[in-house]
Design a protein around this motif. Structure first.
Motif, PDB file in Angstrom:
ATOM      1  N   VAL A   1       0.840  -1.213   0.000  1.00 44.08           N
ATOM      2  CA  VAL A   1       0.000   0.000   0.000  1.00 44.08           C
ATOM      3  C   VAL A   1       0.867   1.252   0.000  1.00 44.08           C
ATOM      4  N   TRP A   2       1.927   1.252   0.815  1.00 42.00           N
ATOM      5  CA  TRP A   2       2.819   2.418   0.872  1.00 42.00           C
ATOM      6  C   TRP A   2       3.437   2.706  -0.488  1.00 42.00           C
ATOM      7  N   LEU A   3       3.929   1.647  -1.154  1.00 44.83           N
ATOM      8  CA  LEU A   3       4.690   1.836  -2.379  1.00 44.83           C
ATOM      9  C   LEU A   3       3.808   2.034  -3.608  1.00 44.83           C
ATOM     10  N   LYS A   4       2.553   1.708  -3.512  1.00 44.26           N
ATOM     11  CA  LYS A   4       1.634   1.968  -4.630  1.00 44.26           C
ATOM     12  C   LYS A   4       1.122   3.402  -4.591  1.00 44.26           C
ATOM     13  N   GLY A   5       1.092   3.988  -3.379  1.00 47.40           N
ATOM     14  CA  GLY A   5       0.704   5.380  -3.257  1.00 47.40           C
ATOM     15  C   GLY A   5      -0.758   5.665  -3.518  1.00 47.40           C
ATOM     16  N   LYS A   6      -1.607   4.654  -3.399  1.00 44.91           N
ATOM     17  CA  LYS A   6      -3.031   4.853  -3.674  1.00 44.91           C
ATOM     18  C   LYS A   6      -3.818   5.267  -2.430  1.00 44.91           C
ATOM     19  N   THR A   7      -3.164   5.209  -1.265  1.00 47.28           N
ATOM     20  CA  THR A   7      -3.810   5.627  -0.022  1.00 47.28           C
ATOM     21  C   THR A   7      -3.219   6.958   0.418  1.00 47.28           C
ATOM     22  N   LYS A   8      -4.072   7.922   0.737  1.00 52.29           N
ATOM     23  CA  LYS A   8      -3.602   9.249   1.139  1.00 52.29           C
ATOM     24  C   LYS A   8      -3.069   9.194   2.562  1.00 52.29           C
ATOM     25  N   LEU A   9      -1.830   9.601   2.749  1.00 50.03           N
ATOM     26  CA  LEU A   9      -1.183   9.641   4.060  1.00 50.03           C
ATOM     27  C   LEU A   9      -0.723  11.057   4.342  1.00 50.03           C
ATOM     28  N   SER A  10      -0.655  11.414   5.622  1.00 50.90           N
ATOM     29  CA  SER A  10      -0.179  12.744   5.992  1.00 50.90           C
ATOM     30  C   SER A  10       1.317  12.853   5.702  1.00 50.90           C
ATOM     31  N   GLU A  11       1.797  14.081   5.541  1.00 52.99           N
ATOM     32  CA  GLU A  11       3.223  14.295   5.283  1.00 52.99           C
ATOM     33  C   GLU A  11       4.080  13.760   6.423  1.00 52.99           C
ATOM     34  N   GLU A  12       3.582  13.912   7.660  1.00 49.23           N
ATOM     35  CA  GLU A  12       4.313  13.407   8.822  1.00 49.23           C
ATOM     36  C   GLU A  12       4.429  11.892   8.777  1.00 49.23           C
ATOM     37  N   THR A  13       3.341  11.219   8.425  1.00 52.25           N
ATOM     38  CA  THR A  13       3.354   9.753   8.338  1.00 52.25           C
ATOM     39  C   THR A  13       4.296   9.285   7.242  1.00 52.25           C
ATOM     40  N   ILE A  14       4.245   9.960   6.096  1.00 49.19           N
ATOM     41  CA  ILE A  14       5.126   9.588   4.985  1.00 49.19           C
ATOM     42  C   ILE A  14       6.589   9.760   5.382  1.00 49.19           C
ATOM     43  N   ALA A  15       6.901  10.845   6.077  1.00 44.45           N
ATOM     44  CA  ALA A  15       8.284  11.087   6.503  1.00 44.45           C
ATOM     45  C   ALA A  15       8.765   9.983   7.439  1.00 44.45           C
ATOM     46  N   LYS A  16       7.898   9.543   8.346  1.00 44.85           N
ATOM     47  CA  LYS A  16       8.258   8.457   9.262  1.00 44.85           C
ATOM     48  C   LYS A  16       8.497   7.161   8.494  1.00 44.85           C
ATOM     49  N   ILE A  17       7.618   6.883   7.527  1.00 42.75           N
ATOM     50  CA  ILE A  17       7.758   5.662   6.719  1.00 42.75           C
ATOM     51  C   ILE A  17       9.065   5.712   5.938  1.00 42.75           C
ATOM     52  N   GLN A  18       9.347   6.848   5.320  1.00 38.59           N
ATOM     53  CA  GLN A  18      10.574   6.990   4.540  1.00 38.59           C
ATOM     54  C   GLN A  18      11.815   6.750   5.398  1.00 38.59           C
ATOM     55  N   TYR A  19      11.822   7.333   6.597  1.00 42.29           N
ATOM     56  CA  TYR A  19      12.985   7.188   7.470  1.00 42.29           C
ATOM     57  C   TYR A  19      13.140   5.736   7.925  1.00 42.29           C
ATOM     58  N   GLN A  20      12.028   5.100   8.319  1.00 43.35           N
ATOM     59  CA  GLN A  20      12.095   3.708   8.774  1.00 43.35           C
ATOM     60  C   GLN A  20      12.585   2.792   7.665  1.00 43.35           C
ATOM     61  N   ILE A  21      12.133   3.036   6.439  1.00 40.60           N
ATOM     62  CA  ILE A  21      12.581   2.222   5.304  1.00 40.60           C
ATOM     63  C   ILE A  21      14.073   2.428   5.060  1.00 40.60           C
ATOM     64  N   ALA A  22      14.524   3.692   5.118  1.00 43.94           N
ATOM     65  CA  ALA A  22      15.944   3.984   4.894  1.00 43.94           C
ATOM     66  C   ALA A  22      16.816   3.270   5.921  1.00 43.94           C
ATOM     67  N   VAL A  23      16.400   3.294   7.179  1.00 42.75           N
ATOM     68  CA  VAL A  23      17.161   2.629   8.243  1.00 42.75           C
ATOM     69  C   VAL A  23      17.163   1.118   8.020  1.00 42.75           C
ATOM     70  N   ALA A  24      15.993   0.565   7.685  1.00 45.96           N
ATOM     71  CA  ALA A  24      15.883  -0.888   7.485  1.00 45.96           C
ATOM     72  C   ALA A  24      16.764  -1.355   6.336  1.00 45.96           C
ATOM     73  N   LEU A  25      16.858  -0.537   5.279  1.00 42.22           N
ATOM     74  CA  LEU A  25      17.644  -0.921   4.105  1.00 42.22           C
ATOM     75  C   LEU A  25      19.098  -0.436   4.190  1.00 42.22           C
ATOM     76  N   ASN A  26      19.405   0.280   5.296  1.00 44.69           N
ATOM     77  CA  ASN A  26      20.758   0.802   5.512  1.00 44.69           C
ATOM     78  C   ASN A  26      21.206   1.692   4.355  1.00 44.69           C
ATOM     79  N   VAL A  27      20.322   2.625   3.972  1.00 37.56           N
ATOM     80  CA  VAL A  27      20.658   3.581   2.934  1.00 37.56           C
ATOM     81  C   VAL A  27      20.479   4.994   3.487  1.00 37.56           C
ATOM     82  N   ASN A  28      20.969   5.958   2.756  1.00 35.04           N
ATOM     83  CA  ASN A  28      20.909   7.359   3.154  1.00 35.04           C
ATOM     84  C   ASN A  28      19.452   7.845   3.166  1.00 35.04           C
ATOM     85  N   PRO A  29      18.927   8.290   4.317  1.00 34.55           N
ATOM     86  CA  PRO A  29      17.544   8.776   4.364  1.00 34.55           C
ATOM     87  C   PRO A  29      17.277   9.918   3.391  1.00 34.55           C
TER      88      PRO A  29
END
Length: 208
Positions: free
Chosen positions: A35-63
């Protein structure tokens, strides 16, 4: 790449990972990542920022690369990683599967640790210093970081399971393995190696 979702997909492809692998790292269900990666569900900017950061940490890449498409993909070298803050009832499941239950909070462990490392809240005063200059103290409500990949070592603070998780100083006495406690009001208890969970990497007391 026009958006952060495409950047995440490119990193997954680069690391030869599937969305289900990312879901396992994040401790969420595979459909949630989809759902996150398809982008069909509207999420707040704050929620998206948290998701982006968590994904970056999980994948060990630059946020910044995930969030803004800026900088190198590779994260700056750091000794630690984010680990799940587990309830006592969830520890065995995490150690066996490496998957955290839904809505688990993740906390940064500042020291070098394995992917199975977790954090849990110490309950009680068994490992409190009681005013003595012990090298390792774990007051009530402090957060202990435990690494199951670290072998049990005499003289080190280790976590064993009984009816609940028990943290103490691992020792051998009269041909018996025991846990000792900083607080003299708590007597030593015998332990079995098959009930060993992991060795402590340290703890900190959350700020109120």
């Amino acid at each position: 790449m026009s958006n952060w979702r495409e950047r995440v997909k490119s990193v997954l492809q680069r690391q030869n990972m599937r969305q289900s692998d990312l879901a396992d790292l994040l401790g969420v269900a595979n459909p949630t990542v989809s759902v996150w990666l398809k982008g069909k569900t509207k999420l707040s900017e704050e929620t998206i920022a948290k998701i982006q950061y968590q994904i970056a940490v999980a994948l060990n890449v630059n946020p910044d690369f995930i969030m803004y498409g800026e900088g190198s993909v590779v994260a700056a070298a750091a000794p630690g990683r984010t680990v799940p803050l587990l309830k006592n009832t969830d520890i065995v499941h995490w150690v066996l599967s490496g998957v955290a239950v839904e809505k688990t909070e993740w906390i940064y462990c500042p020291v070098d640790c394995s992917t199975k490392t977790f954090c849990f809240e110490v309950q009680g005063s068994a490992m409190d210093s009681c005013g003595q200059p012990y090298a390792a103290t774990y007051p009530d409500k402090s957060l202990a970081f435990i690494d199951p990949h670290q072998p049990a070592e005499l003289g080190k603070v280790c976590l064993f399971r009984d009816k609940t998780a028990i943290l103490g100083i691992f020792e051998g006495q009269n041909d018996q393995l025991i846990l000792l406690f900083n607080n003299p009001r708590f007597p030593a208890i015998p332990v079995l190696m098959e009930n060993y969970i992991g060795r402590s990497l340290g703890c900190f007391v959350p700020q109120k």
